[in-house]
Design a protein around this motif. Structure first.
Motif, PDB file in Angstrom:
ATOM      1  N   MET A 186       0.807  -1.215   0.000  1.00 18.82           N
ATOM      2  CA  MET A 186       0.000   0.000   0.000  1.00 18.82           C
ATOM      3  C   MET A 186       0.843   1.269   0.000  1.00 18.82           C
ATOM      4  N   LEU A 187       2.143   1.170   0.230  1.00 17.48           N
ATOM      5  CA  LEU A 187       2.988   2.354   0.359  1.00 17.48           C
ATOM      6  C   LEU A 187       3.691   2.681  -0.958  1.00 17.48           C
ATOM      7  N   PRO A 188       3.747   3.955  -1.326  1.00 15.81           N
ATOM      8  CA  PRO A 188       4.561   4.352  -2.480  1.00 15.81           C
ATOM      9  C   PRO A 188       6.016   3.957  -2.248  1.00 15.81           C
ATOM     10  N   ALA A 189       6.679   3.473  -3.281  1.00 15.86           N
ATOM     11  CA  ALA A 189       8.042   2.976  -3.115  1.00 15.86           C
ATOM     12  C   ALA A 189       8.866   3.244  -4.364  1.00 15.86           C
ATOM     13  N   VAL A 190      10.168   3.241  -4.193  1.00 14.65           N
ATOM     14  CA  VAL A 190      11.094   3.410  -5.308  1.00 14.65           C
ATOM     15  C   VAL A 190      12.244   2.420  -5.118  1.00 14.65           C
ATOM     16  N   THR A 191      12.757   1.901  -6.210  1.00 13.42           N
ATOM     17  CA  THR A 191      13.830   0.906  -6.144  1.00 13.42           C
ATOM     18  C   THR A 191      15.189   1.583  -6.039  1.00 13.42           C
ATOM     19  N   VAL A 192      16.008   1.120  -5.104  1.00 12.02           N
ATOM     20  CA  VAL A 192      17.389   1.582  -4.949  1.00 12.02           C
ATOM     21  C   VAL A 192      18.273   0.363  -4.717  1.00 12.02           C
ATOM     22  N   PHE A 330      12.194   3.370   0.288  1.00 14.45           N
ATOM     23  CA  PHE A 330      13.342   3.126  -0.578  1.00 14.45           C
ATOM     24  C   PHE A 330      13.746   1.666  -0.382  1.00 14.45           C
ATOM     25  N   THR A 331      13.565   0.873  -1.421  1.00 13.34           N
ATOM     26  CA  THR A 331      13.668  -0.576  -1.276  1.00 13.34           C
ATOM     27  C   THR A 331      14.519  -1.192  -2.376  1.00 13.34           C
ATOM     28  N   THR A 332      15.126  -2.325  -2.049  1.00 17.51           N
ATOM     29  CA  THR A 332      15.870  -3.062  -3.068  1.00 17.51           C
ATOM     30  C   THR A 332      14.954  -3.964  -3.881  1.00 17.51           C
ATOM     31  N   ASP A 333      13.712  -4.128  -3.452  1.00 15.93           N
ATOM     32  CA  ASP A 333      12.733  -4.831  -4.287  1.00 15.93           C
ATOM     33  C   ASP A 333      12.479  -4.015  -5.551  1.00 15.93           C
ATOM     34  N   THR A 334      12.226  -4.695  -6.637  1.00 18.16           N
ATOM     35  CA  THR A 334      11.918  -3.997  -7.890  1.00 18.16           C
ATOM     36  C   THR A 334      10.465  -3.555  -7.878  1.00 18.16           C
ATOM     37  N   HIS A 369       4.112  -4.498  -6.229  1.00 18.33           N
ATOM     38  CA  HIS A 369       3.066  -3.879  -7.035  1.00 18.33           C
ATOM     39  C   HIS A 369       2.258  -2.923  -6.153  1.00 18.33           C
ATOM     40  N   PRO A 370       2.605  -1.648  -6.145  1.00 17.31           N
ATOM     41  CA  PRO A 370       1.889  -0.707  -5.276  1.00 17.31           C
ATOM     42  C   PRO A 370       0.420  -0.578  -5.660  1.00 17.31           C
ATOM     43  N   LYS A 371      -0.437  -0.762  -4.678  1.00 17.63           N
ATOM     44  CA  LYS A 371      -1.875  -0.700  -4.922  1.00 17.63           C
ATOM     45  C   LYS A 371      -2.365   0.747  -4.831  1.00 17.63           C
TER      46      LYS A 371
END
Length: 428
Positions: A186-192, A330-334, A369-371
């Motif tokens: 549910m949270l906005p995320a970006v890959t790093v 900020f996540t290492t998940d794609t 997959h951000p919902k």
């Protein structure tokens, strides 16, 4: 400056003496080095004195000293004002007003028309109710008198165990808001990349600086429910782990926040972990933590049969996230933020009811997959009372509705991605 009084047994007993009843004070003379042993004997052997002085020691020493020695929740500073009454709080957010074309020849009816605000609401409940029992025994009291600072140490240790336990559980609950939201996608995320050296730290800082800048604009993709909210850099906090923080200099973080070094140190919170090794850090508005104390109370009960005193530290709080304000993981998940497929499941409706509209976000080149989907009735509504309740997947159907409804889901990170579902009146 007045000399600080040492927390010796004698000084502590003299400090609490005036808080006792007149009858008990008659059995407890002012403590001096000459009569200290006799005072100890009186406390241990005179039951009314013993039963009154233990609670007094807890209040005077235990509950005062724990503030300086107990483990503290690093996220507690972002709690809101206490909610002393009730068990539910309604939080509302009014989105930006939508403009319309100005027409100098517009009919007079427009002046008297009612214009609905795009209002979002969520309900937060008091949901953390824990109690921490501590027992002080007759043997604890006897042992405390054997060393000069024994009373202080014993009372502090007992009360600290309860308060530290409460603070730790509060910390886990507040930190868990991020883990739960991320686990539900549910949270906005970006890959790093995982932060392991100077190069990966600089890459993370670039993303942080970009987020700080983007959060200043009312972008619905930056929060859970799609509100038109924004955040100034001074309202943001950077939450990360010791390992990631070790790779980032304060000067570099100050540059990312466009702040002085001292301000950044206040705005950074270090947590032990996020419960998910992929998360390198979280940037969020301080208003994300909608957490409030209801009460914290120490109560007591004397156990006459075993010469002991039980103390119960009770903590009742609201631990809840606000879905209206900017947050980014900020996540290492794609993160699958492009090329995804929005599937809105159709169905039937009964006029005058509320229908849940299921949807999924799948596909793309990612594992997260951000919902972040905004639903809207785009066609077919006959009743003006038929609409999607803002910020939810609930279809409110007017009592006079008869149309075949089209519900469209729009992916907020990429509004060109949509999906539709059809709803027809039940029985037709």
């Amino acid at each position: 400056m007045a000399e600080k009084v040492k927390a010796t047994n004698a000084n502590i007993l003299n400090a609490v003496r005036n808080t006792l009843s007149y009858e008990v004070q008659n059995h407890l003379p002012e403590v001096t080095s000459d009569n200290l042993q006799q005072v100890y004997n009186d406390i241990l052997n005179i039951q009314p004195l013993r039963n009154e002085i233990v609670p007094a020691l807890v209040q005077r020493i235990g509950l005062q000293t724990i503030e300086s020695v107990a483990w503290r929740n690093p996220l507690a500073r972002y709690k809101k004002d206490p909610m002393r009454y009730g068990a539910t709080e309604e939080e509302t957010y009014v989105n930006m007003c939508k403009g319309k074309v100005y027409d100098s020849r517009e009919s007079y009816e427009a002046a008297f028309q009612q214009y609905q605000s795009y209002v979002m609401s969520v309900f937060h409940k008091v949901n953390l109710k824990l109690q921490y029992p501590v027992t002080i025994t007759f043997d604890n009291l006897r042992s405390a008198f054997t060393s000069e600072y024994g009373i202080r140490d014993m009372m502090s240790a007992k009360m600290e165990s309860a308060t530290s336990g409460a603070n730790w559980d509060e910390y886990l609950a507040m930190k868990g808001l991020i883990a739960t939201g991320y686990g539900a996608e549910m949270l906005p995320a970006v890959t790093v990349d995982a932060v392991t050296d100077e190069a990966t730290a600089k890459a993370l800082l670039t993303e942080i600086k970009a987020a700080v800048g983007e959060f200043q604009f009312p972008e619905p993709a930056n929060n859970i429910l799609g509100a038109t909210s924004s955040s100034k850099p001074g309202n943001l906090i950077w939450i990360t782990t010791p390992r990631v923080n070790a790779q980032i200099s304060v000067e570099a973080l100050a540059y990312a926040f466009n702040m002085d070094k001292a301000d950044v140190e206040v705005s950074t919170v270090i947590v032990d972990n996020f419960g998910n090794d992929a998360i390198q850090g979280v940037l969020c508005d301080v208003r994300f933590f909608n957490c409030r104390d209801q009460f914290r109370e120490m109560s007591d009960q004397r156990l006459a049969n075993i010469l002991s005193w039980n103390y119960f530290y009770t903590m009742v709080e609201m631990i809840s996230p606000s879905p209206f304000f900017p947050i980014r993981v900020f996540t290492t998940d794609t993160v699958a933020d492009t090329g995804v497929t929005i599937t809105v499941t159709g169905g039937t409706y009964t006029p005058g009811t509320t229908v849940e509209v299921p949807y999924t976000v799948t596909g793309g080149t990612g594992t997260y997959h951000p919902k972040l989907v905004t639903l809207e009735v785009t066609a077919g509504a006959v009743s003006r009372d038929t609409f999607i309740i803002p910020g939810t997947n609930l279809l409110q159907v007017g009592a006079d509705e008869t149309g075949s409804l089209t519900v469209t889901g729009t992916f907020r990170p990429d509004p060109s991605i949509t999906g539709t579902g059809a709803y027809t009146k039940k029985g037709e």
